[in-house]
Design an enzyme around this catalytic site. Structure first.
Site, short mmCIF file in Angstrom:
data_model
loop_
_atom_site.label_atom_id
_atom_site.label_comp_id
_atom_site.label_asym_id
_atom_site.label_seq_id
_atom_site.Cartn_x
_atom_site.Cartn_y
_atom_site.Cartn_z
N HIS A 35 0.85 -1.19 0.00
CA HIS A 35 0.00 0.00 0.00
C HIS A 35 0.89 1.24 0.00
CE1 HIS A 35 -2.31 -3.32 1.73
NE2 HIS A 35 -3.38 -2.74 1.23
N HIS A 75 -1.95 -1.17 7.10
CA HIS A 75 -1.63 -1.44 5.70
C HIS A 75 -0.54 -0.51 5.18
CE1 HIS A 75 -4.89 1.57 5.76
NE2 HIS A 75 -4.33 2.05 4.67
N GLY A 124 -3.37 -3.90 11.25
CA GLY A 124 -3.77 -4.31 9.91
C GLY A 124 -5.27 -4.52 9.88
N PRO A 125 -5.81 -5.35 10.82
CA PRO A 125 -7.26 -5.37 10.99
C PRO A 125 -7.70 -3.98 11.47
CG PRO A 125 -6.24 -7.27 12.05
CD PRO A 125 -5.13 -6.32 11.72
N GLY A 163 -10.80 3.99 7.40
CA GLY A 163 -11.29 2.65 7.69
C GLY A 163 -11.28 2.34 9.17
N ASN A 192 -8.15 11.28 4.19
CA ASN A 192 -7.94 11.38 2.74
C ASN A 192 -9.19 11.07 1.93
OD1 ASN A 192 -8.09 8.49 2.42
ND2 ASN A 192 -5.94 8.33 3.02
N ILE A 194 -10.66 8.38 1.06
CA ILE A 194 -10.59 7.32 0.06
C ILE A 194 -10.60 5.96 0.74
CG2 ILE A 194 -9.11 6.22 -1.68
CD1 ILE A 194 -10.46 8.71 -2.74
N HIS A 265 -4.77 3.69 -2.98
CA HIS A 265 -4.73 2.96 -1.72
C HIS A 265 -3.77 1.78 -1.78
CE1 HIS A 265 -6.21 0.90 1.92
NE2 HIS A 265 -6.15 -0.20 1.18
N PHE A 440 -20.17 -14.25 24.53
CA PHE A 440 -19.81 -12.94 23.98
C PHE A 440 -18.35 -12.86 23.59
CE2 PHE A 440 -23.52 -11.28 26.70
CZ PHE A 440 -24.43 -11.63 25.70
N ASP A 472 -31.57 -18.31 30.70
CA ASP A 472 -31.33 -17.27 29.68
C ASP A 472 -31.37 -17.84 28.27
OD1 ASP A 472 -31.26 -15.07 31.27
OD2 ASP A 472 -29.08 -14.94 31.40
#
Length: 678
Positions: A35, A75, A124-125, A163, A192, A194, A265, A440, A472
């Site tokens: 990237h 990235h 990265g995530p 993101g 940016n 994008i 990107h 959870f 529950d």
């Protein structure tokens, strides 16, 4: 503004920042992947941050009181690698940069903290970095309150992209930071506009500055290519009493043919376009070439922090010997010498008392004994404190008026909690644990996976671990979650059967250095099954013989957690019929798998039929039931066929056939040759 105008306005700054741009462009082109656009667009902001504000010593990138830099937009990793190389980081050499994204090199496609000391966290995530940064800032606050500004006095800086801010975890994270007024946390948003699909407004219209302000942040907006504006904003951010977000309006892939487009990107590899971009930047050097004067300037930036480092070392030397030792211990992740003796004493008392209690309550008992002697533990819960039993006396609540507090009310933010705990563990000096219901883990999963990938010993306290939670119903009854957790590499999943196994599980979790732990704990009361005191930590074996067969061994029952007691009852029924039955408690599959084949065979020898008992799905059990030699016709499983139901726990166990009678019947059928489940 035209590129030429940007160059002319601040020529020295421009050339220094363009060193980052050029290295990023060259490295991505050489790798033919990556990237390019973000490093090119954020080079100005990064140059100002590192040269005018960041406190770091490039020769010692893991110095304890350095400022932390988190590249949430992972990235754009070449931004970080370029900075590390330029400033003289000993690990990120030119050879590393030239082999970006290649096997065996430290310059991975996304930053990986375990490959180089100058990389604070694996990102990265998207959204994980900004969420972990909250934990970094919390750890700094807590340690500064404990050890004083002489030893702990630094900031956490983040570069996040569009993101990162779209990901839901970012909202959990900024809500926590705003509520806690984490003034040492400063986020630079690469605004940016994008994404991969196109402009941000294809999918989002959020006013990010208003969103941050609404959660209690100090917000500013600057031209992301104007060094003076960036500098002034960072200065103002450091002076404010709130966490700060600086919206840096930038152009992705600035000066390249792909500027301000989604193509910018990704990997910019067209040789002619890259040559044209360098020409527009005024960059005359060949691939990976940085003019000597610019490289020397950057190395001066990297060495400047040596003075701060030396001053800190002098302050450390002025501390008492005990204080120096304690600081070094907690930052290195060491555990107190008294921990082992404390756990042993608890186990001895528990075997004598033989009490019946839920393992979540047993966990609270362990923490009540451990927390006072382990000042680095930092607990919390995602709005389930009374159910998870994670709060013990004298911890104190971490808040704006009590930074020494060691308990956090995270709110209904499982993902944000888990990610922030990872940040605390990465920062060092703190051992975080946090609770929610086992089902959870779904909300916390991305951060739990990153804990494993980053090799940090975060402890996830997951209570209400089966249909045993009762009324529950299936929305809250985890059936697949043990399998999911066990499928995650480098994760220890503990499902203790009683107080004693719970204490041993906690000892292992708190002494782990590179592996996170999941403690799966019950809501319902369980009898003590380990009535004979053993000083050795039996859970450390992963599985062990709890009760041996009387007479010829014909069956082995393997169980975890709440079902170990069922296995013991089934053994009584089978032994009464003359069927010799061994019971194996298997509280941690991962530790058992790490034992030698010979050791495993001593616990699970070939020959007898095997039945596994667990109130969850069968996935994964075939390894222990079929075994290395293959025993498909001599193995069965007693557990959940699917989702649960709403009813009292005892009725559910009867309804789904997870009982001693059903287990004994399964063994008899296998011995009669009726066939197994595998």
């Amino acid at each position: 503004m035209e590129i030429s105008a940007l160059r002319d306005a601040h020529p020295d700054h421009w050339n220094r920042a363009t060193a980052i741009r050029a290295l990023a462009l060259d490295a991505v082109a050489a790798a033919n992947s990556g990237h390019s656009g973000m490093p090119i667009g954020m080079a100005d902001a990064a140059t100002v941050l590192f040269s005018r504000h960041m406190k770091f010593d490039a020769s010692t990138p893991d110095w304890a009181d350095r400022d932390r830099f988190i590249l949430s937009a992972g990235h754009g990793s070449m931004l970080l690698y370029a900075l590390l190389y330029l400033t003289g980081d000993p690990e990120i050499t030119l050879d590393q940069v030239q082999n970006f994204r290649q096997l065996g090199y430290k310059t991975a496609g996304h930053p990986e903290n375990f490959l180089a000391k100058g990389v604070e966290s694996t990102t990265g995530p998207l959204g994980q970095g900004i969420a972990m940064s909250v934990g970094f800032a919390m750890a700094e606050e807590n340690l500064r309150a404990r050890f004083g500004k002489a030893l702990v006095d630094h900031h956490t800086y983040v570069i996040a992209g569009d993101g990162c801010l779209m990901e839901g975890v970012s909202h959990e994270a900024i809500g926590i930071a705003g509520r806690q007024a984490l003034s040492r946390l400063i986020v630079l948003w690469d605004n940016n506009n994008i994404t991969i699909d196109g402009r941000v407004d294809l999918s989002d219209r959020t006013d990010q500055m208003a969103r941050f302000a609404a959660t209690g942040w100090h917000v500013q907006e600057v031209d992301g290519h104007n060094p003076d504006e960036i500098d002034a904003a960072l200065t103002a951010a450091k002076a404010d009493t709130r966490p700060s977000m600086i919206a840096c309006k930038t152009h992705i892939a600035l000066g390249h043919a792909a500027q301000d487009t989604s193509k910018g990107h990704g990997a910019l590899t067209n040789a002619d376009q890259n040559t044209a971009a360098k020409s527009a930047w005024g960059w005359a050097g060949g691939a990976f070439e940085v003019p000597t004067d610019i490289k020397q300037w950057w190395e001066g930036v990297g060495s400047r922090g040596a003075e701060d480092h030396a001053a800190w070392s002098a302050r450390m030397a002025a501390q008492s010997g005990a204080r120096q030792t304690e600081f070094a211990r907690v930052m290195a992740g060491g555990t107190p010498k008294r921990l082992s003796a404390t756990i042993k004493a608890m186990k001895k008392q528990a075997s004598e008392d033989a009490s019946k209690m839920a393992t979540r309550k047993a966990s609270e008992m362990v923490l009540s004994a451990v927390n006072p002697i382990t000042p680095e533990t930092f607990g919390g819960s995602a709005d389930l404190t009374g159910s998870n039993n994670t709060l013990t006396k004298d911890l104190g609540v971490f808040d704006t008026d009590n930074r020494k507090g060691r308990y956090m009310y995270w709110g209904i933010r499982e993902h944000g909690m888990a990610a922030a705990m990872n940040g605390m563990a990465l920062h060092g000096g703190v051992r975080p644990y946090g609770g929610t219901f086992m089902c959870f883990t779904d909300y916390a999963r991305p951060a739990m996976r990153l804990a494993a990938l980053q090799k940090v010993p975060t402890v996830f306290v997951m209570t209400h671990d089966s249909i045993g939670l009762g009324e529950d119903g299936p929305t809250h009854q985890p059936v697949e979650h043990l399998a999911i957790s066990r499928a995650t590499p480098n994760t220890m999943v503990f499902r203790p059967a009683d107080v004693i196994e719970t204490a041993e599980s906690w000892e292992l979790a708190l002494t782990s250095m590179t592996t996170p732990s999941v403690l799966a704990l019950t809501r319902q009361g369980l009898p003590t099954v380990r009535l004979e005191h053993k000083t050795r930590n039996m859970v450390a074996d992963g599985a062990y013989v709890l009760a041996e067969a009387t007479g010829k061994r014909q069956a082995i029952l393997i169980a975890t957690g709440s079902e170990v007691a069922i296995a013991m009852e089934a053994r009584d029924l089978l032994q009464a019929d003359g069927i010799g039955t061994r019971v194996v408690s298997m509280p941690c599959w991962e530790l058992f798998a790490n034992r030698t084949e010979a050791e495993r065979r001593r616990v699970l020898p070939a020959g007898p039929v095997r039945v596994g008992i667990e109130a969850g799905v069968s996935m994964g059990w075939e390894r222990w039931l079929v075994g290395e030699r293959g025993m498909a016709k001599k193995a069965g499983f007693v557990g959940m066929p699917g989702f649960g139901a709403s009813a009292p726990a005892n009725e559910l166990y009867e309804h789904f056939g997870i009982t001693a009678d059903a287990t004994a019947r399964r063994v008899r059928a296998l011995l009669a040759g009726d066939g197994g489940d595998f």
